[in-house]
Write a protein that holds these residues in place. Structure first.
Motif, mmCIF file in Angstrom:
data_model
loop_
_atom_site.group_PDB
_atom_site.id
_atom_site.type_symbol
_atom_site.label_atom_id
_atom_site.label_comp_id
_atom_site.label_asym_id
_atom_site.label_seq_id
_atom_site.Cartn_x
_atom_site.Cartn_y
_atom_site.Cartn_z
ATOM 1 N N THR A 225 0.477 -1.343 0.410
ATOM 2 C CA THR A 225 0.331 -0.167 -0.312
ATOM 3 C C THR A 225 0.798 1.598 0.361
ATOM 4 O O THR A 225 2.122 1.236 0.468
ATOM 5 N N GLY A 226 0.451 2.304 -0.455
ATOM 6 C CA GLY A 226 0.768 3.273 -0.064
ATOM 7 C C GLY A 226 1.454 3.586 1.160
ATOM 8 O O GLY A 226 2.772 5.030 1.631
ATOM 9 N N GLU A 227 0.881 3.593 2.528
ATOM 10 C CA GLU A 227 1.423 3.798 3.272
ATOM 11 C C GLU A 227 2.175 2.977 3.620
ATOM 12 O O GLU A 227 3.467 3.138 4.514
ATOM 13 N N ARG A 228 2.413 2.047 3.492
ATOM 14 C CA ARG A 228 3.796 0.771 3.729
ATOM 15 C C ARG A 228 5.297 1.187 3.152
ATOM 16 O O ARG A 228 5.730 1.240 3.151
ATOM 17 N N ASN A 229 4.769 2.117 1.597
ATOM 18 C CA ASN A 229 5.973 2.869 0.535
ATOM 19 C C ASN A 229 6.325 4.140 1.422
ATOM 20 O O ASN A 229 7.183 4.196 1.189
ATOM 21 N N ALA B 185 0.328 13.826 -1.637
ATOM 22 C CA ALA B 185 0.493 13.331 -2.452
ATOM 23 C C ALA B 185 -1.329 12.947 -2.695
ATOM 24 O O ALA B 185 -1.262 12.759 -4.266
ATOM 25 N N GLU B 186 -1.676 13.639 -2.131
ATOM 26 C CA GLU B 186 -2.843 14.035 -1.755
ATOM 27 C C GLU B 186 -3.380 12.227 -2.391
ATOM 28 O O GLU B 186 -4.252 12.610 -3.318
ATOM 29 N N LEU B 187 -3.756 11.558 -1.920
ATOM 30 C CA LEU B 187 -3.583 9.593 -2.300
ATOM 31 C C LEU B 187 -5.060 9.574 -1.877
ATOM 32 O O LEU B 187 -6.021 8.696 -2.653
ATOM 33 N N PHE C 124 -6.938 6.378 -1.543
ATOM 34 C CA PHE C 124 -5.614 5.384 -1.859
ATOM 35 C C PHE C 124 -4.747 4.633 -0.824
ATOM 36 O O PHE C 124 -3.926 3.513 -1.082
ATOM 37 N N LEU C 125 -4.390 5.468 0.242
ATOM 38 C CA LEU C 125 -3.350 5.159 0.611
ATOM 39 C C LEU C 125 -3.012 3.587 1.093
ATOM 40 O O LEU C 125 -2.489 3.348 1.492
ATOM 41 N N TYR C 126 -4.544 3.655 1.223
ATOM 42 C CA TYR C 126 -4.033 1.751 2.418
ATOM 43 C C TYR C 126 -4.563 0.852 0.624
ATOM 44 O O TYR C 126 -5.355 -0.017 1.138
ATOM 45 N N LEU C 127 -4.592 1.147 -0.345
ATOM 46 C CA LEU C 127 -5.019 -0.092 -1.443
ATOM 47 C C LEU C 127 -3.053 0.048 -2.048
ATOM 48 O O LEU C 127 -2.435 0.599 -1.520
ATOM 49 N N TYR D 6 -2.849 2.602 -8.172
ATOM 50 C CA TYR D 6 -2.695 3.750 -8.475
ATOM 51 C C TYR D 6 -2.602 4.302 -9.887
ATOM 52 O O TYR D 6 -1.590 3.295 -10.868
ATOM 53 N N SER D 7 -3.122 5.468 -10.154
ATOM 54 C CA SER D 7 -2.763 6.059 -12.055
ATOM 55 C C SER D 7 -1.105 6.090 -11.405
ATOM 56 O O SER D 7 -0.485 6.521 -10.506
#
Ligand SMILES: Nc1ncnc2c1ncn2[C@@H]1O[C@H](COP(=O)(O)OP(=O)(O)OP(=O)(O)O)[C@@H](O)[C@H]1O
Ligand SMILES: [Mg+2]
Length: 286
Positions: free
Chosen positions: A136-140, A166-168, A171-174, A179-180
């Motif tokens: 996920t974005g959070e992990r990254n 990053a205006e996620l 989606f932060l948790y996906l 992501y595009s």
């Protein structure tokens, strides 16, 4: 073929010309730098007869041949000194050695000859910066933050700020596979600039963001430069280069052909590209 410069960019999103201030001490020194890639398995120089000779087959004991080695000289004798508080554009047509030069400064490619000296570990923000798309974005953000040397507490505290920048949204948790490409590049930018790095290098990374994000990221780059960092900026958009940089290096076929004030070098480069474009369109018409 025409050169792809000045991709669609709305001049109103560009900041006013950056303020010049007295330069600090040197941050990056390239001393007669040469980078030559060794490419295995190419065909150049290897004739069919050579590849199929009985002798080759005998010594390779039936293993597939890797083919001849081709040397690709990408950077040839580049020298310059960059200072704290300077933003340096790197200009040059496709394949001229810009990304190679940045990777060498970042220490990702060993110099074939010559040396690079840096006052701190440079941070390279590129189109291919490593992310783990299945996480996920959070992990990254966490992994990226730790890799940048933040403590786990600092990383946890910065997640929200990075995600906001990053205006996620949710989606932060996906996983990042959802992501595009613009979202991924916004996240990459936000992670790489969690801290104000002393030396920030950007390789075309802003080209994928939308106009409003580009504006925001340019403001952040300016903040980094203000805090006496050095920014290297590779872009085919001369408009953004002129607005964001104070100095430009122009590399052509691996050779440094100009180094100086951004407007002077950008003018010379633009003229070179126009001449090349006219010459090739003239040839096409014949
Ligand atoms: N991994 C590699 N192996 C072999 N040759 C390479 C490799 N990467 C780049 N090159 C070659 O080195 C030269 C410089 O490439 P580089 O990617 O640095 O150019 P560039 O100025 O960044 O181009 P662009 O504007 O297209 O991004 C080119 O001739 C390219 O073919
Ligand atoms: Mg490149």
């Amino acid at each position: 073929m025409t050169e792809d410069i000045d991709f669609e960019i709305d001049p109103s999103i560009l900041p006013k010309k950056v303020k010049r201030k007295p330069l600090g001490p040197p941050s990056v020194i390239a001393d007669d730098l040469y980078i030559t890639y060794r490419v295995f398995g190419g065909r150049r120089g290897g004739t069919a007869k050579q590849r199929k000779s009985l002798w080759d087959k005998a010594i390779s004991l039936g293993r597939p041949s890797t083919g001849p080695i081709t040397h690709v000289p990408a950077v040839k004798g580049v020298s310059f000194v960059a200072h704290h508080g300077e933003s340096v554009a790197i200009l040059g047509t496709n394949g001229s050695g810009k990304s190679t030069l940045l990777r060498a400064i970042a220490g990702l490619l060993p110099p074939t000859e010559g040396r690079v000296y840096t006052s701190a570990e440079p941070e390279l923000l590129g189109v291919n910066a490593a992310m783990l798309p299945r996480l996920t974005g959070e992990r990254n953000i966490m992994i990226g933050g730790l890799a940048l040397g933040l403590s786990s507490k600092e990383v946890r505290e910065s997640v929200e700020h990075v995600a906001d920048f990053a205006e996620l949204g949710d989606f932060l948790y996906l996983p990042m596979t959802s992501y595009s490409s613009g979202m991924a590049s916004r996240l990459r930018f936000a992670i790489s600039t969690i801290r104000s790095p002393e030396i920030l290098m950007i390789d075309e990374a802003l080209a994928t963001g939308d106009a409003s994000f580009r504006k925001k990221s340019m403001a952040r780059i300016e903040e980094i430069r203000e805090s006496a960092g050095t920014v290297f900026f590779v872009s085919h958009s001369l408009a953004s280069v002129r607005a964001m940089c104070t100095r430009a290096l122009w590399i052509e076929k691996g050779v440094l052909v100009a180094d100086g004030d951004v407007d002077e070098v950008a003018d010379a480069y633009q003229e070179f590209v126009d001449r090349r474009t006219n010459a090739s369109s003239g040839a096409n018409l014949k």
